[in-house]
Motif scaffolding. Structure first.
Motif, mmCIF file in Angstrom:
data_model
loop_
_atom_site.group_PDB
_atom_site.id
_atom_site.type_symbol
_atom_site.label_atom_id
_atom_site.label_comp_id
_atom_site.label_asym_id
_atom_site.label_seq_id
_atom_site.Cartn_x
_atom_site.Cartn_y
_atom_site.Cartn_z
ATOM 1 N N TYR A 127 0.805 -1.222 0.000
ATOM 2 C CA TYR A 127 0.000 0.000 0.000
ATOM 3 C C TYR A 127 0.839 1.274 0.000
ATOM 4 O O TYR A 127 2.037 1.242 0.232
ATOM 5 C CB TYR A 127 -0.922 -0.049 1.223
ATOM 6 C CG TYR A 127 -1.566 -1.414 1.381
ATOM 7 C CD1 TYR A 127 -2.507 -1.852 0.444
ATOM 8 C CD2 TYR A 127 -1.165 -2.292 2.388
ATOM 9 C CE1 TYR A 127 -3.066 -3.128 0.544
ATOM 10 C CE2 TYR A 127 -1.718 -3.561 2.499
ATOM 11 C CZ TYR A 127 -2.669 -3.981 1.567
ATOM 12 O OH TYR A 127 -3.204 -5.235 1.651
ATOM 13 N N SER A 128 0.139 2.408 -0.211
ATOM 14 C CA SER A 128 0.811 3.714 -0.260
ATOM 15 C C SER A 128 0.654 4.503 1.026
ATOM 16 O O SER A 128 1.436 5.418 1.281
ATOM 17 C CB SER A 128 0.222 4.570 -1.388
ATOM 18 O OG SER A 128 0.450 3.968 -2.622
ATOM 19 N N ALA A 129 -0.369 4.212 1.778
ATOM 20 C CA ALA A 129 -0.627 5.034 2.961
ATOM 21 C C ALA A 129 -1.159 4.146 4.079
ATOM 22 O O ALA A 129 -2.173 4.455 4.702
ATOM 23 C CB ALA A 129 -1.621 6.145 2.631
ATOM 24 N N ALA A 148 2.278 -8.818 -4.187
ATOM 25 C CA ALA A 148 2.581 -7.969 -3.028
ATOM 26 C C ALA A 148 3.428 -6.804 -3.525
ATOM 27 O O ALA A 148 4.555 -6.993 -3.973
ATOM 28 C CB ALA A 148 3.320 -8.770 -1.964
ATOM 29 N N ASP A 149 2.855 -5.607 -3.484
ATOM 30 C CA ASP A 149 3.530 -4.407 -3.974
ATOM 31 C C ASP A 149 4.146 -3.691 -2.773
ATOM 32 O O ASP A 149 3.455 -2.979 -2.041
ATOM 33 C CB ASP A 149 2.494 -3.532 -4.692
ATOM 34 C CG ASP A 149 3.046 -2.189 -5.109
ATOM 35 O OD1 ASP A 149 4.231 -1.892 -4.820
ATOM 36 O OD2 ASP A 149 2.278 -1.418 -5.729
ATOM 37 N N ILE A 150 5.468 -3.886 -2.584
ATOM 38 C CA ILE A 150 6.108 -3.324 -1.385
ATOM 39 C C ILE A 150 6.778 -1.976 -1.667
ATOM 40 O O ILE A 150 7.735 -1.592 -0.976
ATOM 41 C CB ILE A 150 7.121 -4.311 -0.756
ATOM 42 C CG1 ILE A 150 8.235 -4.700 -1.743
ATOM 43 C CG2 ILE A 150 6.401 -5.560 -0.243
ATOM 44 C CD1 ILE A 150 9.385 -5.490 -1.091
ATOM 45 N N HIS A 155 13.224 3.937 -4.713
ATOM 46 C CA HIS A 155 13.559 5.304 -4.292
ATOM 47 C C HIS A 155 12.820 5.745 -3.024
ATOM 48 O O HIS A 155 12.835 6.916 -2.681
ATOM 49 C CB HIS A 155 13.244 6.290 -5.419
ATOM 50 C CG HIS A 155 11.865 6.093 -6.014
ATOM 51 N ND1 HIS A 155 11.620 5.242 -7.081
ATOM 52 C CD2 HIS A 155 10.662 6.605 -5.670
ATOM 53 C CE1 HIS A 155 10.331 5.267 -7.377
ATOM 54 N NE2 HIS A 155 9.724 6.077 -6.528
ATOM 55 N N LYS A 156 12.137 4.847 -2.344
ATOM 56 C CA LYS A 156 11.340 5.283 -1.189
ATOM 57 C C LYS A 156 12.089 4.973 0.110
ATOM 58 O O LYS A 156 12.790 5.837 0.618
ATOM 59 C CB LYS A 156 9.945 4.670 -1.252
ATOM 60 C CG LYS A 156 9.135 5.202 -2.467
ATOM 61 C CD LYS A 156 7.743 4.640 -2.579
ATOM 62 C CE LYS A 156 7.044 5.164 -3.841
ATOM 63 N NZ LYS A 156 5.727 4.573 -4.054
ATOM 64 N N THR A 157 11.939 3.751 0.647
ATOM 65 C CA THR A 157 12.720 3.455 1.861
ATOM 66 C C THR A 157 14.059 2.801 1.526
ATOM 67 O O THR A 157 14.849 2.531 2.428
ATOM 68 C CB THR A 157 11.938 2.582 2.855
ATOM 69 O OG1 THR A 157 11.386 1.459 2.165
ATOM 70 C CG2 THR A 157 10.834 3.377 3.508
HETATM 71 C C1 LIG Z 1 4.806 4.605 -4.916
HETATM 72 C C2 LIG Z 1 4.026 3.390 -5.219
HETATM 73 C C3 LIG Z 1 4.177 2.723 -6.436
HETATM 74 C C4 LIG Z 1 5.120 3.147 -7.514
HETATM 75 O O1 LIG Z 1 4.986 4.371 -7.979
HETATM 76 P P1 LIG Z 1 5.865 4.988 -9.163
HETATM 77 O O2 LIG Z 1 5.663 6.424 -8.945
HETATM 78 O O3 LIG Z 1 5.289 4.488 -10.429
HETATM 79 O O4 LIG Z 1 7.292 4.534 -9.002
HETATM 80 C C5 LIG Z 1 3.487 1.535 -6.640
HETATM 81 N N1 LIG Z 1 2.707 1.037 -5.673
HETATM 82 C C6 LIG Z 1 2.546 1.632 -4.494
HETATM 83 C C7 LIG Z 1 1.703 0.981 -3.465
HETATM 84 C C8 LIG Z 1 3.186 2.846 -4.227
HETATM 85 O O5 LIG Z 1 3.017 3.443 -3.060
#
Ligand SMILES: *Cc1c(COP(=O)(O)O)cnc(C)c1O
Length: 415
Positions: free
Chosen positions: A173-175, A198-200, A227-229
């Motif tokens: 998830y994103s949030a 599973a989208d980590i 590029h996130k964690t």
């Molecule tokens: C950030 C995110 C992505 C990938 O986003 P991009 O901007 O395309 O790199 C995919 N899935 C989730 C759950 C995200 O939070």
């Protein structure tokens, strides 16, 4: 990093780059999906590999002259396998969304069914939102978080899976501030004979460091962003069991992309090497500890947090209880004026619009990279609250903004 060659050719862009560098130095990057890469990763990304076409995969390219591209991509793959323990890794996706696209394309036909988390509850556009190709190409149903607890409603997910009979269930998830129970979702997928993606994206680094359980070896497919964690530069990655390797590779190239961005693959290789060092585990642990401190500080001031707190790198505050007249967008603007950059975010049971939602989301990955410890993060929590509680006060915004610059100057990013 004075971009001297850019300045010679194009002063306008050089000015914008310098402005962005100063902005990053002097503001707090608390957008939960952002982080700061090392100079080594920046250098790899800004390298001559941007000139190279390398369609195909190491050892089997459609172009000559790929010996160094092969070396770099093999290193990225090897290191990714070591970090996440996957049988097969594809490091070519240009972004996390394209990593997801590759998975869907490898096992779904148009019209097939996706079951994923509702966007307002923490999901992602690429999980079936109507504005995304996934929402238009596939038949989508969504599950939710429990409105009371803020945790994934696993029982509801199982029920929806039974009635909807999806071809794939998407988790990650994103949030979502809590630990995800991958096995629970896998069981729901097994029960209806669906794939499990599973989208980590957000927690790639936390999973690599072992501070969040890993879905690798549980789910059929694991996608992530780099590029996130984890600090390997902008991009995506797909991991899967060997049985799906050829299909996934074909879905990335030639299925959905042309030539890989080899300079970004080089950035991934370097960032992955950094993440294999023992200090990275400590970093990831500090990210989570700092998020807990941030949650605690905001909670003490009476802000409602979705799920009551956090297990990972982010907190999601629902402003409706404490500040019913304040939207997340207004809070975001006031905080940005005070040099604290985070985002207004939808919350479960959203009653405003996605463009001006009821919550704010904040992450600690960026602050931890620049060396903020628990005390510094606690102070940041206090500063956030001061602004949120008094968004119309220019004096508060000014004072907080000045203090943030001091904190930033004590924790510089780049030389
Ligand atoms: C950030 C995110 C992505 C990938 O986003 P991009 O901007 O395309 O790199 C995919 N899935 C989730 C759950 C995200 O939070």
């Amino acid at each position: 990093m004075d971009h001297e060659h850019v300045r010679e050719v194009d002063p306008a862009v050089a000015d914008a780059l310098a402005g962005e560098r100063d902005r990053q130095e002097q503001t707090l990057a608390m957008i939960a999906s952002e982080n700061h890469v090392s100079e080594a990763v920046l250098e790899a990304q800004g390298s001559v590999l941007t000139n190279k076409y390398a369609e195909g995969y190491p050892g089997s390219r459609y172009y000559a002259g790929c010996e160094y591209a092969d070396e770099v991509e093999e290193l990225a793959i090897e290191r990714a396998k070591e970090l996440w323990g996957a049988e097969h890794v594809n490091v070519q996706p240009h972004s996390g969304t394209q990593a997801n696209q590759a998975v869907y394309y490898s096992v779904l036909e148009p019209g097939d069914k996706i079951l994923s988390l509702e966007l307002n509850h923490g999901g992602h556009l690429s999980h079936g939102h109507p504005a995304n190709f996934t929402g238009q190409l596939y038949d989508v149903e969504q599950y939710e978080v429990d409105p009371e607890s803020g945790y994934i409603d696993y029982e509801g997910l199982r029920d929806t899976a039974e009635s909807f009979d999806p071809d794939i269930i998407v988790s990650g998830y994103s949030a979502y501030p809590r630990t995800v129970d991958w096995e629970e979702i896998q069981a729901a997928a097994d029960a209806v004979d669906a794939y499990h993606l599973a989208d980590i994206a957000h927690i790639t680094g936390l999973v690599a460091a072992g501070v969040h359980p890993s879905p690798v070896g549980v789910a059929d497919f694991v996608t992530g962003s780099t590029h996130k964690t984890i600090r390997a530069g902008r991009g995506g990655i797909v991991m899967c069991d060997a049985e799906f390797a050829d299909d996934v590779d074909a879905a990335v190239f030639p299925g959905g992309q042309g030539g890989p961005l080899m300079h970004n693959v080089a950035g991934k290789a370097v960032g992955f090497k950094e993440a294999l060092q023992p200090e990275f585990e400590e970093y990831a642990r500090n990210v989570v500890d700092n998020a807990e401190v941030l949650a605690e500080t905001l909670r003490e001031h009476g802000l409602s947090l979705v799920s009551g707190g956090t297990d990972n790198h982010l907190v999601l505050a629902d402003l409706r209880d404490s500040h019913p007249d304040l939207s997340g967008g207004e809070a975001e603007d006031a905080l940005a004026a005070a040099n604290i950059v985070l985002n207004g975010n939808t919350v479960p049971g959203e009653t405003r619009s996605p463009f001006d939602p009821s919550g704010i989301r904040a992450g600690t990955a960026g602050l931890t990279t620049r060396g903020f410890d628990a005390d510094a993060v606690e102070e940041v929590g206090e500063l956030i609250y001061r602004v949120v509680d008094d968004v119309d006060s220019d004096d508060v915004i000014y004072e907080v903004g000045e203090r943030v610059v001091e904190l930033c100057e004590a924790h510089p990013l780049y030389e």
